[in-house]
Write a protein that holds these residues in place. Sequence first.
Motif, PDB file in Angstrom:
ATOM      1  N   ASP A  37       0.823  -1.201   0.000  1.00 23.33           N
ATOM      2  CA  ASP A  37       0.000   0.000   0.000  1.00 23.33           C
ATOM      3  C   ASP A  37       0.863   1.259   0.000  1.00 23.33           C
ATOM      4  O   ASP A  37       0.373   2.358   0.225  1.00 23.33           O
ATOM      5  CB  ASP A  37      -0.916   0.005   1.222  1.00 23.33           C
ATOM      6  CG  ASP A  37      -0.140  -0.072   2.529  1.00 23.33           C
ATOM      7  OD1 ASP A  37       1.107  -0.184   2.470  1.00 23.33           O
ATOM      8  OD2 ASP A  37      -0.769  -0.008   3.593  1.00 23.33           O
ATOM      9  N   ALA A  38       2.163   1.083  -0.229  1.00 22.84           N
ATOM     10  CA  ALA A  38       3.113   2.188  -0.294  1.00 22.84           C
ATOM     11  C   ALA A  38       3.166   2.988   0.999  1.00 22.84           C
ATOM     12  O   ALA A  38       3.621   4.130   1.019  1.00 22.84           O
ATOM     13  CB  ALA A  38       2.806   3.107  -1.483  1.00 22.84           C
ATOM     14  N   ALA A  39       2.697   2.400   2.111  1.00 16.31           N
ATOM     15  CA  ALA A  39       2.706   3.122   3.377  1.00 16.31           C
ATOM     16  C   ALA A  39       4.093   3.101   4.018  1.00 16.31           C
ATOM     17  O   ALA A  39       4.372   3.852   4.932  1.00 16.31           O
ATOM     18  CB  ALA A  39       1.699   2.496   4.338  1.00 16.31           C
ATOM     19  N   TRP A  40       4.905   2.233   3.533  1.00 15.06           N
ATOM     20  CA  TRP A  40       6.242   2.153   4.119  1.00 15.06           C
ATOM     21  C   TRP A  40       7.203   1.607   3.062  1.00 15.06           C
ATOM     22  O   TRP A  40       6.797   0.991   2.081  1.00 15.06           O
ATOM     23  CB  TRP A  40       6.246   1.246   5.347  1.00 15.06           C
ATOM     24  CG  TRP A  40       5.829  -0.163   5.026  1.00 15.06           C
ATOM     25  CD1 TRP A  40       4.550  -0.627   4.907  1.00 15.06           C
ATOM     26  CD2 TRP A  40       6.685  -1.259   4.713  1.00 15.06           C
ATOM     27  NE1 TRP A  40       4.557  -1.952   4.555  1.00 15.06           N
ATOM     28  CE2 TRP A  40       5.854  -2.369   4.447  1.00 15.06           C
ATOM     29  CE3 TRP A  40       8.072  -1.428   4.661  1.00 15.06           C
ATOM     30  CZ2 TRP A  40       6.362  -3.623   4.100  1.00 15.06           C
ATOM     31  CZ3 TRP A  40       8.575  -2.686   4.325  1.00 15.06           C
ATOM     32  CH2 TRP A  40       7.715  -3.773   4.052  1.00 15.06           C
ATOM     33  N   ALA A  41       8.460   1.865   3.282  1.00 10.67           N
ATOM     34  CA  ALA A  41       9.497   1.356   2.394  1.00 10.67           C
ATOM     35  C   ALA A  41      10.736   1.111   3.226  1.00 10.67           C
ATOM     36  O   ALA A  41      10.884   1.652   4.317  1.00 10.67           O
ATOM     37  CB  ALA A  41       9.792   2.363   1.282  1.00 10.67           C
ATOM     38  N   MET A  42      11.566   0.261   2.723  1.00  9.70           N
ATOM     39  CA  MET A  42      12.698  -0.155   3.536  1.00  9.70           C
ATOM     40  C   MET A  42      13.860  -0.527   2.630  1.00  9.70           C
ATOM     41  O   MET A  42      13.690  -1.224   1.633  1.00  9.70           O
ATOM     42  CB  MET A  42      12.231  -1.370   4.332  1.00  9.70           C
ATOM     43  CG  MET A  42      13.235  -1.997   5.205  1.00  9.70           C
ATOM     44  SD  MET A  42      12.314  -3.339   6.004  1.00  9.70           S
ATOM     45  CE  MET A  42      13.518  -3.876   7.127  1.00  9.70           C
ATOM     46  N   GLU A  43      15.008  -0.029   2.979  1.00 10.73           N
ATOM     47  CA  GLU A  43      16.216  -0.428   2.255  1.00 10.73           C
ATOM     48  C   GLU A  43      16.813  -1.634   2.934  1.00 10.73           C
ATOM     49  O   GLU A  43      16.805  -1.733   4.158  1.00 10.73           O
ATOM     50  CB  GLU A  43      17.239   0.704   2.283  1.00 10.73           C
ATOM     51  CG  GLU A  43      16.992   1.780   1.252  1.00 10.73           C
ATOM     52  CD  GLU A  43      18.123   2.780   1.251  1.00 10.73           C
ATOM     53  OE1 GLU A  43      19.075   2.596   0.475  1.00 10.73           O
ATOM     54  OE2 GLU A  43      18.052   3.733   2.050  1.00 10.73           O
ATOM     55  N   THR A  44      17.339  -2.531   2.151  1.00 12.01           N
ATOM     56  CA  THR A  44      18.105  -3.628   2.742  1.00 12.01           C
ATOM     57  C   THR A  44      19.559  -3.467   2.335  1.00 12.01           C
ATOM     58  O   THR A  44      19.852  -2.975   1.245  1.00 12.01           O
ATOM     59  CB  THR A  44      17.591  -5.000   2.281  1.00 12.01           C
ATOM     60  OG1 THR A  44      17.728  -5.092   0.862  1.00 12.01           O
ATOM     61  CG2 THR A  44      16.145  -5.208   2.676  1.00 12.01           C
ATOM     62  N   THR A  45      20.433  -3.846   3.220  1.00 16.43           N
ATOM     63  CA  THR A  45      21.857  -3.708   2.919  1.00 16.43           C
ATOM     64  C   THR A  45      22.541  -5.059   2.792  1.00 16.43           C
ATOM     65  O   THR A  45      23.391  -5.232   1.932  1.00 16.43           O
ATOM     66  CB  THR A  45      22.563  -2.898   4.020  1.00 16.43           C
ATOM     67  OG1 THR A  45      22.321  -3.535   5.279  1.00 16.43           O
ATOM     68  CG2 THR A  45      22.042  -1.472   4.072  1.00 16.43           C
ATOM     69  N   ALA A  46      22.161  -6.000   3.617  1.00 22.85           N
ATOM     70  CA  ALA A  46      22.841  -7.297   3.602  1.00 22.85           C
ATOM     71  C   ALA A  46      21.941  -8.405   3.065  1.00 22.85           C
ATOM     72  O   ALA A  46      22.405  -9.310   2.378  1.00 22.85           O
ATOM     73  CB  ALA A  46      23.310  -7.653   5.008  1.00 22.85           C
ATOM     74  N   LEU A  47      20.666  -8.332   3.372  1.00 23.96           N
ATOM     75  CA  LEU A  47      19.729  -9.361   2.909  1.00 23.96           C
ATOM     76  C   LEU A  47      19.234  -9.039   1.506  1.00 23.96           C
ATOM     77  O   LEU A  47      19.106  -7.862   1.134  1.00 23.96           O
ATOM     78  CB  LEU A  47      18.526  -9.440   3.842  1.00 23.96           C
ATOM     79  CG  LEU A  47      18.701 -10.098   5.209  1.00 23.96           C
ATOM     80  CD1 LEU A  47      17.423  -9.958   6.016  1.00 23.96           C
ATOM     81  CD2 LEU A  47      19.091 -11.563   5.063  1.00 23.96           C
ATOM     82  N   GLN A  48      18.934 -10.088   0.754  1.00 27.47           N
ATOM     83  CA  GLN A  48      18.248  -9.887  -0.521  1.00 27.47           C
ATOM     84  C   GLN A  48      16.870  -9.288  -0.232  1.00 27.47           C
ATOM     85  O   GLN A  48      16.205  -9.722   0.726  1.00 27.47           O
ATOM     86  CB  GLN A  48      18.056 -11.229  -1.236  1.00 27.47           C
ATOM     87  CG  GLN A  48      19.356 -11.919  -1.654  1.00 27.47           C
ATOM     88  CD  GLN A  48      20.106 -11.113  -2.694  1.00 27.47           C
ATOM     89  OE1 GLN A  48      19.503 -10.507  -3.580  1.00 27.47           O
ATOM     90  NE2 GLN A  48      21.427 -11.070  -2.555  1.00 27.47           N
ATOM     91  N   PRO A  49      16.440  -8.320  -1.008  1.00 30.72           N
ATOM     92  CA  PRO A  49      15.097  -7.755  -0.768  1.00 30.72           C
ATOM     93  C   PRO A  49      14.018  -8.831  -0.753  1.00 30.72           C
ATOM     94  O   PRO A  49      13.106  -8.776   0.065  1.00 30.72           O
ATOM     95  CB  PRO A  49      14.906  -6.789  -1.943  1.00 30.72           C
ATOM     96  CG  PRO A  49      16.286  -6.420  -2.348  1.00 30.72           C
ATOM     97  CD  PRO A  49      17.153  -7.628  -2.098  1.00 30.72           C
ATOM     98  N   ALA A  50      14.144  -9.812  -1.636  1.00 32.56           N
ATOM     99  CA  ALA A  50      13.128 -10.878  -1.649  1.00 32.56           C
ATOM    100  C   ALA A  50      13.145 -11.663  -0.341  1.00 32.56           C
ATOM    101  O   ALA A  50      12.095 -12.099   0.153  1.00 32.56           O
ATOM    102  CB  ALA A  50      13.379 -11.814  -2.826  1.00 32.56           C
TER     103      ALA A  50
END
Lengths: 174, 523
Positions: A37-50
């Motif tokens: 719902d585009a209410a939040w977003a998050m960057e990952t640095t070490a983990l694969q986004p999936a």
Amino acid sequence: MTVQTKPKGMTRRQLLSRSVAMGAAFVAGPGFIAGSDAAWAMETTALQPASMATLIQMARDIYPHDRVGDEFYAAAVKAYDTEDAAPEIEAGIAALDAAARGKGHASYIETGWERDRVDILRGMEDSTFFQRIRGGLVTGLYNQKAVWPLFGYEGESFSQGGYIDHGFDDINWI
Amino acid sequence: MVAKYDLNDDTVVVVIGTGAGGGVLANELAQKGVKVVALEAGGRYLPEDYVNDEWDSFGQLAWLDARSTSGDWRVAKDFSGLPAWIVKAVGGTTTHWAGASLRFQAHEFKTKTTYGDVQGANLLDWPIDLAEMEPWYEKAETKLGVTRTGDREGLPGCNNYKVFEAGAKKLGYSEVHTGRMAINSVEYDGRSACQQTGFCFQGCKWGAKWSAAYTDIPRGEATGNLEVRERAHVLKIEHDASGKASGVLYADQDGNQHLQKARIVCVAGNSIESPRLLLNSASSMFPDGLANSSGQVGRNYMRHMTGSVYAVFDKPVRMWRGTTMAGIIQDESRHDPSRGFVGGYELETLALGLPFMAAFLDPGGWGREFTTALDSYENMAGMWIVGEDMPQETNRITLNHDLKDQYGLPAPNVHFDDHPNDKAMRAHAYKQGMAVYDAVGATRTFPTPPYPSTHNLGTNRMAENARDGVVNRWGQTHDIDNLFISDGSQFTTGAAENPTLTIVALAIRQADHIASEMGAGNL
């Protein structure tokens, strides 16, 4: 069959993203995931986004609260996105996906019904990975002050002089 | 003027621990002009320092040194490294306790006589009785300002209590009230009245709940006779060639070790650390540990038969508003073997915040069975069960040589198996507790397993005969005249009641005895 669990009010951009969407979250680009719902977003640095998306879905399946948004689950597992933690988490997610495939699903996150995902989790309930994630959620999820109001919990009252004038004995149905 | 004693001053009484036992003993001795050095492993926290947040407070106050567990008790599975929920701070667990202050019943001092032989239980009569303890209980109640004793009024009932009381009355219980609590219903002894703030377990920010941290400790210091050394972790009690205790080795906050000489040593480190210290103090003269000729040091560990019952209703309760332990049902505390067990239990309201409810409602639980309970957190009421558990020789604190603490000393292992009597009593209490809530329309009830132990008892027990226990009627060890036990580890049996009032009463009595024996030249 895959059933989208959260079809509500998606934008065109989100619909387009569904080719890579996974459960509650979608991979918005390399090292970046966001809520459906585009209410939040998050960057990952070490983990694969999936993997992070799978982890968020797993967190919700372990402690499902339908009135608690994904951003709280994301915050609860964000701590695993470190160089130290990532190898074990990636291995755990791989085992989770393997277990899902063993039960005829494409992957954990593409397993449409919660009951089927829970069945997969029950099968690995005693694993170190599952217990680590579950144990971490007990504080990671429920100790977020922002989540407390969703359960009605008011927390401290000292700053307001205690509950003595704020309803400590206001029950009216007993 | 706060006292400051030299390490080589061998005229001081050294008190190890500053909680309900040690903190009170240190003050009472200081009030009588006795020179006291109190060694406290934890730091000093006062009401302004307490944090009204469950996990933050736990991190601030809890005793988290290495410990291990074994046995069939559920805590060993759910919280294997945390057998006890107690405090490392000046004032000890009196910062954390809920304040319930109940005298033991007469028969609970005489369980061997009253209950007879219970298979597997190491029952023993206390060498003292209720009649002897009554004046000391009265002094303790006055010190703590216990409500519903003397002319002190009870506390008002909060939402959680009102649900509990209504259910209890529908069930036909008659001994139901807001408790005898060491929480001020009106200003008392320079401490404020309760503001129904909750977070009693996290240290009372109003000082309305009695704690040694801000009563006995500063009052003892004000006499000029008491020196409290905080962040002083005791490693070993030393003795001289005649076998008398001669001093105490401790590590300061930087890890530097010091030996404080002593005329008398009093151990009040809680029922896990106190026997551990005696065992870790083994020497060539005392190869099995100090004061252990009976072999009973560390044995007969009791933790009360506990459990909780939470219930969900179709309307809000908001149990977290108000005192944590807000009322009691005493009808089941009697000894009535027709219920299928000896001894009895109390039902006392209890409220946890959402974070601790998530941790304790059903440890290890997950999925919707668990989360739908928390979804109704606002509509939840709760109570705690506290009953007499059976002393068993095999329930014991031992040294775990495979697990070392931060000083390289063997950590304590806490072994506990429920006795069949404990299980029968718990089953009865769950049934009654759930019935209380069902009587007022609960839609769901939860028989919640025991938490890590806050009531740790019995591991240096009091016995008339030296072969049956570790200390005599004064808490003085049978083996070493100038070595005393001053905490709940001296309990012969646990009774159904919360232990703090009895620990305090025994400490006041022990101070009187030690001072008079010192005066008479016997110590």
